[in-house]
Write a protein that holds these residues in place. Sequence first.
Motif, mmCIF file in Angstrom:
data_model
loop_
_atom_site.group_PDB
_atom_site.id
_atom_site.type_symbol
_atom_site.label_atom_id
_atom_site.label_comp_id
_atom_site.label_asym_id
_atom_site.label_seq_id
_atom_site.Cartn_x
_atom_site.Cartn_y
_atom_site.Cartn_z
ATOM 1 N N ALA A 106 0.835 -1.207 0.000
ATOM 2 C CA ALA A 106 0.000 0.000 0.000
ATOM 3 C C ALA A 106 0.867 1.253 0.000
ATOM 4 C CB ALA A 106 -0.926 -0.015 1.218
ATOM 5 N N VAL A 107 1.935 1.238 0.801
ATOM 6 C CA VAL A 107 2.859 2.377 0.831
ATOM 7 C C VAL A 107 3.507 2.572 -0.542
ATOM 8 C CG1 VAL A 107 5.020 3.236 1.802
ATOM 9 C CG2 VAL A 107 3.303 2.197 3.300
ATOM 10 N N LEU A 108 3.864 1.469 -1.191
ATOM 11 C CA LEU A 108 4.466 1.560 -2.526
ATOM 12 C C LEU A 108 3.486 2.190 -3.505
ATOM 13 C CD1 LEU A 108 6.659 0.859 -4.629
ATOM 14 C CD2 LEU A 108 5.548 -1.375 -4.881
ATOM 15 N N ALA A 109 2.234 1.740 -3.480
ATOM 16 C CA ALA A 109 1.242 2.278 -4.407
ATOM 17 C C ALA A 109 1.054 3.776 -4.207
ATOM 18 C CB ALA A 109 -0.085 1.541 -4.217
ATOM 19 N N VAL A 110 0.939 4.205 -2.944
ATOM 20 C CA VAL A 110 0.787 5.632 -2.653
ATOM 21 C C VAL A 110 2.027 6.410 -3.091
ATOM 22 C CG1 VAL A 110 0.524 7.327 -0.809
ATOM 23 C CG2 VAL A 110 -0.830 5.226 -0.758
ATOM 24 N N SER A 111 3.208 5.825 -2.833
ATOM 25 C CA SER A 111 4.458 6.487 -3.204
ATOM 26 C C SER A 111 4.559 6.672 -4.715
ATOM 27 C CB SER A 111 5.659 5.681 -2.693
ATOM 28 O OG SER A 111 5.634 5.565 -1.290
ATOM 29 N N VAL A 112 4.133 5.655 -5.465
ATOM 30 C CA VAL A 112 4.169 5.749 -6.927
ATOM 31 C C VAL A 112 3.244 6.862 -7.416
ATOM 32 C CG1 VAL A 112 3.521 4.558 -9.063
ATOM 33 C CG2 VAL A 112 4.879 3.372 -7.334
ATOM 34 N N TYR B 279 14.756 16.646 -25.476
ATOM 35 C CA TYR B 279 15.882 16.075 -24.736
ATOM 36 C C TYR B 279 15.670 16.211 -23.233
ATOM 37 C CZ TYR B 279 18.394 16.066 -29.202
ATOM 38 O OH TYR B 279 18.771 15.848 -30.494
ATOM 39 N N LEU B 280 15.237 17.388 -22.816
ATOM 40 C CA LEU B 280 15.035 17.637 -21.394
ATOM 41 C C LEU B 280 13.930 16.740 -20.827
ATOM 42 C CD1 LEU B 280 15.766 19.234 -18.903
ATOM 43 C CD2 LEU B 280 14.198 21.037 -19.647
ATOM 44 N N ARG B 281 12.884 16.538 -21.611
ATOM 45 C CA ARG B 281 11.788 15.684 -21.150
ATOM 46 C C ARG B 281 12.244 14.239 -20.985
ATOM 47 N NH1 ARG B 281 6.559 16.463 -24.534
ATOM 48 N NH2 ARG B 281 7.973 15.692 -26.152
ATOM 49 N N ARG B 282 13.128 13.797 -21.868
ATOM 50 C CA ARG B 282 13.669 12.435 -21.740
ATOM 51 C C ARG B 282 14.470 12.292 -20.444
ATOM 52 N NH1 ARG B 282 15.940 11.458 -27.907
ATOM 53 N NH2 ARG B 282 13.888 11.549 -28.957
ATOM 54 N N VAL B 283 15.223 13.323 -20.102
ATOM 55 C CA VAL B 283 15.991 13.299 -18.857
ATOM 56 C C VAL B 283 15.058 13.198 -17.658
ATOM 57 C CG1 VAL B 283 17.529 14.621 -17.361
ATOM 58 C CG2 VAL B 283 17.964 14.524 -19.820
ATOM 59 N N LEU B 284 13.980 13.977 -17.673
ATOM 60 C CA LEU B 284 13.023 13.945 -16.571
ATOM 61 C C LEU B 284 12.345 12.574 -16.464
ATOM 62 C CD1 LEU B 284 11.404 17.470 -17.018
ATOM 63 C CD2 LEU B 284 12.924 16.730 -15.163
ATOM 64 N N ARG B 285 12.014 11.986 -17.597
ATOM 65 C CA ARG B 285 11.399 10.659 -17.583
ATOM 66 C C ARG B 285 12.366 9.606 -17.065
ATOM 67 N NH1 ARG B 285 8.242 10.695 -23.467
ATOM 68 N NH2 ARG B 285 6.461 11.985 -22.789
ATOM 69 N N ALA B 286 13.635 9.746 -17.432
ATOM 70 C CA ALA B 286 14.638 8.802 -16.927
ATOM 71 C C ALA B 286 14.784 8.931 -15.416
ATOM 72 C CB ALA B 286 15.983 9.053 -17.618
ATOM 73 N N MET B 287 14.758 10.154 -14.913
ATOM 74 C CA MET B 287 14.835 10.370 -13.470
ATOM 75 C C MET B 287 13.631 9.742 -12.767
ATOM 76 S SD MET B 287 16.152 14.335 -13.398
ATOM 77 C CE MET B 287 15.862 14.459 -11.639
ATOM 78 N N ARG B 288 12.448 9.910 -13.351
ATOM 79 C CA ARG B 288 11.253 9.319 -12.761
ATOM 80 C C ARG B 288 11.353 7.796 -12.745
ATOM 81 N NH1 ARG B 288 5.576 10.173 -15.729
ATOM 82 N NH2 ARG B 288 6.633 8.762 -17.180
ATOM 83 N N LEU B 289 11.874 7.215 -13.823
ATOM 84 C CA LEU B 289 12.033 5.762 -13.892
ATOM 85 C C LEU B 289 12.982 5.260 -12.819
ATOM 86 C CD1 LEU B 289 11.521 3.061 -15.279
ATOM 87 C CD2 LEU B 289 13.386 3.605 -16.876
ATOM 88 N N VAL B 290 14.081 5.987 -12.603
ATOM 89 C CA VAL B 290 15.043 5.592 -11.572
ATOM 90 C C VAL B 290 14.398 5.605 -10.200
ATOM 91 C CG1 VAL B 290 17.160 6.302 -10.382
ATOM 92 C CG2 VAL B 290 17.078 6.301 -12.875
ATOM 93 N N VAL B 291 13.604 6.639 -9.922
ATOM 94 C CA VAL B 291 12.918 6.724 -8.630
ATOM 95 C C VAL B 291 11.931 5.572 -8.474
ATOM 96 C CG1 VAL B 291 11.346 8.103 -7.222
ATOM 97 C CG2 VAL B 291 13.215 9.204 -8.450
ATOM 98 N N MET B 292 11.183 5.256 -9.533
ATOM 99 C CA MET B 292 10.219 4.155 -9.489
ATOM 100 C C MET B 292 10.915 2.817 -9.232
ATOM 101 S SD MET B 292 7.088 5.290 -10.072
ATOM 102 C CE MET B 292 6.101 6.506 -10.955
ATOM 103 N N LEU B 293 12.024 2.601 -9.914
ATOM 104 C CA LEU B 293 12.768 1.358 -9.728
ATOM 105 C C LEU B 293 13.323 1.256 -8.312
ATOM 106 C CD1 LEU B 293 14.700 1.091 -13.125
ATOM 107 C CD2 LEU B 293 12.757 -0.300 -12.366
ATOM 108 N N ALA B 294 13.777 2.370 -7.772
ATOM 109 C CA ALA B 294 14.286 2.372 -6.399
ATOM 110 C C ALA B 294 13.178 2.018 -5.414
ATOM 111 C CB ALA B 294 14.882 3.735 -6.064
ATOM 112 N N LEU B 295 11.994 2.570 -5.613
ATOM 113 C CA LEU B 295 10.860 2.251 -4.742
ATOM 114 C C LEU B 295 10.486 0.777 -4.856
ATOM 115 C CD1 LEU B 295 8.576 5.372 -5.334
ATOM 116 C CD2 LEU B 295 9.848 4.804 -3.246
ATOM 117 N N ALA B 296 10.478 0.258 -6.082
ATOM 118 C CA ALA B 296 10.144 -1.153 -6.287
ATOM 119 C C ALA B 296 11.170 -2.057 -5.614
ATOM 120 C CB ALA B 296 10.068 -1.461 -7.785
ATOM 121 N N TYR B 297 12.449 -1.689 -5.726
ATOM 122 C CA TYR B 297 13.489 -2.501 -5.080
ATOM 123 C C TYR B 297 13.337 -2.495 -3.560
ATOM 124 C CZ TYR B 297 17.917 -3.694 -2.971
ATOM 125 O OH TYR B 297 18.868 -4.246 -2.155
ATOM 126 N N LEU B 298 13.081 -1.333 -2.988
ATOM 127 C CA LEU B 298 12.919 -1.249 -1.536
ATOM 128 C C LEU B 298 11.748 -2.107 -1.066
ATOM 129 C CD1 LEU B 298 13.531 2.575 -0.957
ATOM 130 C CD2 LEU B 298 15.054 0.674 -0.352
#
Length: 204
Positions: free
Chosen positions: A106-112, A153-172
């Motif tokens: 539940a915490v993961l879902a809210v965090s996402v 280009y800038l939007r791709r960077v922002l999307r990559a940052m969001r993906l990294v955060v999502m993956l970190a949350l999933a790993y935790l």
Amino acid sequence: VRGVTGLPAALRAQEISARIERLAADASVAPESLTVVESPLSTDVQAGRLRVVAVTDADAAVEGLRRELLASIFLQRIQGAIRAYREARTQDRLMNGLLQALAALAVLAVSVLIVRWVFRRVTAAIERRFHERVRALAIGSFEFVRVDRLWSYLRRVLRAMRLVVMLALAYLFLDFALRLFPWTRGIAAQLADAVETAPTIAPH
């Protein structure tokens, strides 16, 4: 555990661990029933007629203890391991682990949802400021870089940052949930090792 002739230390430790796990899985074996038995060449920790581990003079010399004392220490540790194995598999402990895993989900879902909302707001704000301040970079009459290309280009960077955060949350979440149950702790350890070694094997 040290190795002996014809039996490397790692293999010897693995065999001892397997015997302890079999004993722990057998509810008919009480930890208190394990005993220390003397023999001419070793002091053995036994469960009935099964020898769990044989403590030799060489083992005792490595630890700087008498053979009988080292065997008694092993006996206490094995009894503790059996109790811990069974305690981790009780209905109450497993139900508690399930509840914690559901709460973590539940915490993961809210965090996402929060991360997606934050990045959407940040992206919109950056895009607004970007288009306000930059129309095009030009040299004389030749357009050098178009605004829409820069923003892409800038939007791709922002999307990559969001993906990294999502993956970190999933790993935790996975690391926490897998460590709640005895059958999946090994997977959690392997996952942690994979995450730790990933930067070292990444292409340079």
